[in-house]
Structure formats: C-alpha cells, structure tokens
Design a protein around this motif. Structure first.
Motif, PDB file in Angstrom:
ATOM      1  N   ASP A  75      65.505 -29.986 126.738  1.00 37.12           N
ATOM      2  CA  ASP A  75      65.936 -29.629 127.972  1.00 37.12           C
ATOM      3  C   ASP A  75      66.892 -30.973 128.030  1.00 37.12           C
ATOM      4  O   ASP A  75      67.865 -30.890 128.693  1.00 37.12           O
ATOM      5  N   LEU A  76      66.606 -31.977 127.313  1.00 39.97           N
ATOM      6  CA  LEU A  76      67.818 -33.117 127.539  1.00 39.97           C
ATOM      7  C   LEU A  76      68.818 -33.203 126.566  1.00 39.97           C
ATOM      8  O   LEU A  76      69.650 -33.869 126.595  1.00 39.97           O
ATOM      9  N   LEU A  77      68.841 -31.938 125.924  1.00 37.83           N
ATOM     10  CA  LEU A  77      69.858 -31.796 124.866  1.00 37.83           C
ATOM     11  C   LEU A  77      71.048 -30.985 125.494  1.00 37.83           C
ATOM     12  O   LEU A  77      71.002 -30.004 126.078  1.00 37.83           O
ATOM     13  N   PRO A  98      54.926 -40.383 118.182  1.00 36.20           N
ATOM     14  CA  PRO A  98      55.257 -41.819 118.886  1.00 36.20           C
ATOM     15  C   PRO A  98      55.043 -41.644 120.471  1.00 36.20           C
ATOM     16  O   PRO A  98      54.912 -40.709 121.025  1.00 36.20           O
ATOM     17  N   SER A  99      54.687 -42.987 121.192  1.00 34.12           N
ATOM     18  CA  SER A  99      54.422 -42.953 122.446  1.00 34.12           C
ATOM     19  C   SER A  99      55.939 -42.595 123.270  1.00 34.12           C
ATOM     20  O   SER A  99      56.857 -42.817 122.844  1.00 34.12           O
ATOM     21  N   GLY A 100      55.594 -41.873 124.196  1.00 32.55           N
ATOM     22  CA  GLY A 100      56.692 -41.284 125.079  1.00 32.55           C
ATOM     23  C   GLY A 100      57.210 -39.952 124.602  1.00 32.55           C
ATOM     24  O   GLY A 100      58.095 -39.455 125.089  1.00 32.55           O
ATOM     25  N   ALA A 101      56.777 -39.403 123.455  1.00 38.84           N
ATOM     26  CA  ALA A 101      57.245 -38.051 122.857  1.00 38.84           C
ATOM     27  C   ALA A 101      56.910 -37.170 123.828  1.00 38.84           C
ATOM     28  O   ALA A 101      57.527 -35.918 123.493  1.00 38.84           O
ATOM     29  N   ALA A 145      60.273 -25.501 118.966  1.00 35.86           N
ATOM     30  CA  ALA A 145      61.287 -26.357 119.748  1.00 35.86           C
ATOM     31  C   ALA A 145      60.721 -26.340 121.137  1.00 35.86           C
ATOM     32  O   ALA A 145      60.564 -24.865 121.648  1.00 35.86           O
ATOM     33  N   LEU A 146      60.683 -27.246 121.865  1.00 32.59           N
ATOM     34  CA  LEU A 146      59.995 -27.101 123.215  1.00 32.59           C
ATOM     35  C   LEU A 146      60.494 -27.934 124.285  1.00 32.59           C
ATOM     36  O   LEU A 146      60.805 -29.031 123.847  1.00 32.59           O
ATOM     37  N   SER A 147      60.284 -27.480 125.479  1.00 29.23           N
ATOM     38  CA  SER A 147      60.232 -28.458 126.493  1.00 29.23           C
ATOM     39  C   SER A 147      58.895 -28.386 127.152  1.00 29.23           C
ATOM     40  O   SER A 147      58.453 -27.496 127.727  1.00 29.23           O
TER      41      SER A 147
HETATM   42  P1  GDP Z   1      53.256 -39.484 125.269  1.00 25.32           P
HETATM   43  O1  GDP Z   1      53.197 -41.148 125.422  1.00 25.32           O
HETATM   44  O2  GDP Z   1      53.611 -39.044 123.839  1.00 25.32           O
HETATM   45  O3  GDP Z   1      51.865 -38.885 125.832  1.00 25.32           O
HETATM   46  O4  GDP Z   1      54.407 -38.932 126.393  1.00 25.32           O
HETATM   47  P2  GDP Z   1      53.860 -38.279 127.939  1.00 25.32           P
HETATM   48  O5  GDP Z   1      53.493 -37.100 127.857  1.00 25.32           O
HETATM   49  O6  GDP Z   1      53.478 -39.455 128.772  1.00 25.32           O
HETATM   50  O7  GDP Z   1      55.601 -38.102 128.374  1.00 25.32           O
HETATM   51  C1  GDP Z   1      56.388 -39.181 128.208  1.00 25.32           C
HETATM   52  C2  GDP Z   1      57.533 -39.031 129.405  1.00 25.32           C
HETATM   53  O8  GDP Z   1      58.281 -38.064 128.955  1.00 25.32           O
HETATM   54  C3  GDP Z   1      56.894 -38.594 130.573  1.00 25.32           C
HETATM   55  O9  GDP Z   1      57.762 -39.235 131.844  1.00 25.32           O
HETATM   56  C4  GDP Z   1      57.107 -36.991 130.657  1.00 25.32           C
HETATM   57  O10 GDP Z   1      57.227 -36.764 132.019  1.00 25.32           O
HETATM   58  C5  GDP Z   1      58.243 -36.815 129.868  1.00 25.32           C
HETATM   59  N1  GDP Z   1      58.217 -35.624 129.242  1.00 25.32           N
HETATM   60  C6  GDP Z   1      57.513 -34.946 128.575  1.00 25.32           C
HETATM   61  N2  GDP Z   1      57.915 -33.929 127.923  1.00 25.32           N
HETATM   62  C7  GDP Z   1      59.266 -33.514 128.432  1.00 25.32           C
HETATM   63  C8  GDP Z   1      60.140 -32.523 128.229  1.00 25.32           C
HETATM   64  O11 GDP Z   1      59.839 -31.605 127.355  1.00 25.32           O
HETATM   65  N3  GDP Z   1      61.313 -32.938 128.878  1.00 25.32           N
HETATM   66  C9  GDP Z   1      61.512 -34.040 129.469  1.00 25.32           C
HETATM   67  N4  GDP Z   1      62.811 -34.000 129.975  1.00 25.32           N
HETATM   68  N5  GDP Z   1      60.681 -34.949 129.757  1.00 25.32           N
HETATM   69  C10 GDP Z   1      59.408 -34.865 129.053  1.00 25.32           C
END
Ligand code: GDP
Ligand code: ZN
Length: 292
Positions: A115-117, A165-168, A139-141
């Motif tokens: 969704d960020l693309l 990775p963290s934040g993915a 491919a996923l949101s």
């Molecule tokens: P993790 O560290 O891999 O467990 O990542 P998180 O699930 O904690 O997600 C990290 C951040 O990315 C959070 O703020 C989520 O709300 C955001 N996030 C996760 N999936 C998506 C997505 O598909 N789209 C967007 N825009 N943000 C997402």
C-alpha cells in the motif's frame, strides 16, 4: 492409551503438547527413561495422558531443527520483506533464502506494505524474478485482508515460522493469520514476544491443524554465517539447473562455468548473481559490461 501429540510450547523449565486429533493441550513431562533426551517445540511425540499431564514416552526423529528460535520439523517459512519503510533489500532476501534452503525449509516470499508503493512496476519486477526461480510469492498489505487467504491455504496443515527483518510487518501478519485483532504492541504482549521471553517458543494453532511461530527479527542475516562459503551456490536454486566443467564450481572465476554463461544469456538474473558474488565477497570484472 497411547496418543500422538505435537510439542507446542517449550521453555527451559516447562513444555506443553497439543493432541493431534482433538487439539486439546496438556502440560507435559518426559518419562524417566527418556529424561535425558532433548525436547523442542515442533517435536512430534507419543505418550499417555496420566491425570492432567501428558507423559511423553517417545520423541519422533526430526526432519530439521532451527536454532533461533529452537523449533523442530518446520515445513515452511514466511519470509516477510517490506517494500517500503524499510525499503526492500534484495541482498537481505537472498541471504534469508539461501539459509532456509540450506535448512530444507520451503520459503514463501511475502512482499509486504505494498500500500506504500506509488508505482507497482518495481514490485512486479521482483515478483517475476522470484516466481521464475520457483518461489511462491505473495504481495500483501498486512493491514488489509488481501493475500492472507492465499497464505493460509498454502501453509494448511503445516508447521510454519515467520521470519524477516524488524519492522517488516511480521507481528501484523501473524495477528491476521491467527485472527487476533489487536494493535501491534499488544500482539507482542499477547504472543509473549519481547526481551524477556526469547528462550520460550510457542507454536500457535490455527486453521485446522496448522501451527505457526514467529522468530526474532534479524536486521541482518549473512548466509556464510550458517553455510560454508564453498557450499553457498547449492542454495541458489536456479543455479542447480546448470552443469559446469568442474562439478564443484563455485561460479566465481572457474573456466567453463555454465552459470556465468547463463547470466550472460540473461537466463539467470543479474541481480541474484550480483548478490551471490557479494555473499562470496567476489568481484567479477566483467559484471558491469554484461549486467547494466
Ligand atoms: P515486525 O517488527 O516485523 O513484527 O513488524 P510489525 O508488525 O511490528 O510492523 C511494523 C510497522 O509496520 C507497524 O507500525 C505496522 O503497523 C506497520 N505495518 C505492518 N504491515 C503493514 C502494511 O502492510 N502496510 C503499512 N503501511 N504498514 C504496515
Ligand atoms: Zn560454475
């Protein structure tokens, strides 16, 4: 009466099993005669319910064992990579893929946060590349429901881990798969992730006999940390189609290298080959003339 079960919780001090037919969960202990044996989440076991405990009598041989987190018999790994925030890094993905190929765990590539693309062309190029190699790609949101069904179907009846990775977006994806609708922070809390719980592993049941665990986020994974440098080429699956002059060719600078030829012909992706050479810490002088 003897029953078959799966170890679905394991910490240093305790374990729990889930019966494979009824999905009932019991605290478990090892019978005295196998007390010295190691027990991991993901172990298939046989035993008996005595009182309110499951007494494990036999641990089935493992098909594989991951170290971090310690989980046995893993069928699939969802390799979650964000397209943006953080930006997609194919070198990191190729390292993850090589490591899981080495562990004999089937990787499913999840391109998340699409969704960020603004422009989907970049995404399509990556999807084509990895699908052509033979990987399942979604491919996923993770914020929306799209794609979740496809993943569920693919990992039905299996033991799966979530990596990346963290934040993915691993926690977000996990909560969607498990149907826990909480904010990310709460998911971490509910699933017992965090600094203090790293030694305990839980396999969460979902979707009729499917089990899933998450892994700690790695910001960096180096394939050579796990795999002998001379062996890395075995875990780039598209290289295996080619027969070089030397059977132990590392595809770096050997004469008669069929992989190098395939790169020149465009049959192997320049990007993958470049990442491979980077893992090997090898500089290919012709690279810039062949791969622009
Ligand atoms: P993790 O560290 O891999 O467990 O990542 P998180 O699930 O904690 O997600 C990290 C951040 O990315 C959070 O703020 C989520 O709300 C955001 N996030 C996760 N999936 C998506 C997505 O598909 N789209 C967007 N825009 N943000 C997402
Ligand atoms: Zn070669």
């Amino acid at each position: 009466m003897s029953a078959k079960a799966l170890v679905t919780y394991r910490s240093a001090a305790a374990s729990r099993v889930t019966l494979l037919d009824s999905l009932k969960t019991y605290p478990s202990i090892l019978r005295k005669k196998i007390k010295k044996q190691k027990l991991y989440a993901g172990d298939f076991v046989e035993g008996e319910i005595i009182g309110d405990q499951f007494v494990i009598e036999k641990i089935e041989p493992r098909k594989n064992l991951l170290v971090r987190p310690p989980v046995a018999n893993v069928d699939n790994v969802l390799v979650v990579m964000a397209m943006r925030s953080p930006n997609f890094d194919s070198y990191l993905l190729d390292n993850f893929l090589a490591v899981y190929e080495y562990k004999k765990i089937e990787p499913i590539i999840i391109f998340n946060k699409i969704d960020l693309l603004e422009d989907k062309r970049e995404l399509e190029t990556w999807i084509d590349l990895y699908q052509n190699i033979g990987y399942e790609v979604v491919a996923l949101s993770a914020m929306q429901e799209d794609g979740i069904k496809k993943i569920k179907k693919y990992i039905q009846g299996d033991i799966t881990i979530v990596a990346g990775p963290s934040g993915a977006g691993k926690s977000t994806l996990l909560s969607k798969l498990l149907g826990i609708d909480l904010k990310t922070g709460e998911v971490n809390h509910k699933l017992g992730r965090g600094r203090h719980t790293t030694t305990a592993v839980t396999l969460y049941p979902f979707n009729h006999n499917s089990f899933i665990a998450d892994t700690p986020g790695f910001s960096k994974v180096e394939a050579t940390y796990f795999i002998d440098k001379r062996e890395v080429h075995r875990y780039f699956r598209e290289f295996l189609r080619y027969q070089c002059k030397f059977p132990d060719c590392t595809h770096t600078n050997e004469p008669g290298c069929a992989v190098e030829e395939a790169v020149k012909k465009g049959e192997i992706s320049c990007n993958r080959f470049k990442n491979y050479l980077k893992i090997m810490q090898f500089f290919w002088k012709e690279f810039d003339t062949i791969c622009k």
